[in-house]
Design a protein around this motif. Sequence first.
Motif: not given
Length: 425
Positions: A340-358
């Motif tokens: 579902d979208h939640d799994e897509w969100h967690d595995k791609e968007f969230k991981v990439a966003a956290e790396r970018r912010v850090q």
Amino acid sequence: MKHTLKKNSDTQVHVSVELDKSDLAVAKRAAVQQLSESVKVPGFRKGKVPANVAEKHIDPLALANATTENAMNIALNDVAMSEELRILDRPDVDLKDFQPYDSLKFEATIEIVPEITLGDYKKLSVKKEKITVTDAEVDEVVERMRGQLSEKKSVKREAASGDEVNIDFVGKQDDKPFDGGTAEGYDLVLGSNSFIPGFEEAIVGHKVGDKFDVPLKFPDDYHAEHLKGAEVVFEVTLNDIKEVVLPEVDDKFAVKVGPFKTVEGMREDIRVQLIEQKEKEAGDKLKDELVGKLVEVSNVPIPQLLVDDQIRQIEQDAMQNLMYRGISPDQYMKQQGYKDHDEWHDKEFKVAAERRVQAGLALAELSKAEKIDVTKEELDARLGQMLEQYPSMKEQLDTPEARRDIANRVITEKTVDRLVELNSK
């Protein structure tokens, strides 16, 4: 003013503030000044009414509200300065008590830029890879150039490796077409290994007009999750066979493809370009790895507010990219095996966003540590480059916000270059 500060987390604080009569007097004067701009008093021009006169004509409730708002804003600004807080967003304020112009109590929850502790950024264990260009890589480029100058002619014989065929095909799994497995009028060079193993080989030996099935199994490491190891059948129709006649690689060929007189000169130019391309790729990879190592050796708490902002941007870019590729979000999720979208969100968007912010926070801290800034000349030069590339964006680029954003980008680039320099000694 009195205040107490409690740290909820590395990225959030809670503040309790008490203001007295003198604090409110300052806030009230500012409120009267603001509200008097719209007050109408006989004998005075609008906006020119003296404060002491204007106050008598201001709605008491409006004055109390403006005073309260001013008092809390001034107090929060003073708290931020005294506590050295870098506020990320408008604080969530809760008014507890207001005795008109005598006392005021409020509490606020504030999202802040966390304190970053850099590790030893001068001894990061990352090395730039050694650049080599083989004769085989040069040969590959030459072969592509031969293909671009090749002559093609339709033939009435069985298809052979090296021919370009035009086909229609429908890929089916369990007798049902699967996403991305259907095309009409598709040109394919047999032997190019463009398709999964076995597909091109199965076309060899067939003639124009033939319709045939090609049973295959997708590789276990195929990029689309739902097709990994899948057993499928392609229904193929062979529309046309063209024999591909490649030109000889000689000095005449070299003259045709560029400003060269000999094959040796052409191959040397290809080698130089490949080296430059690999050098850039290796340099970019080194920078990415160094920034990753910088984050790894440092303590960089992640503000959720910044992560959420990045997630929105990354998701927007991803949706735009899928649209350009003609793929729906549902098709993409199916290809990648996301439930579902939640799994897509967690595995791609969230991981990439956290790396970018850090990475952004660590580099910002490093720029301060190394005293890196941008000069007016550097900023003007970058703006000039952007205007040359995007002349229609002159109005958008000629704003304080745009200049600040571009300045931050230049500082980040200089900081990354400095990180490379410090770890290249």
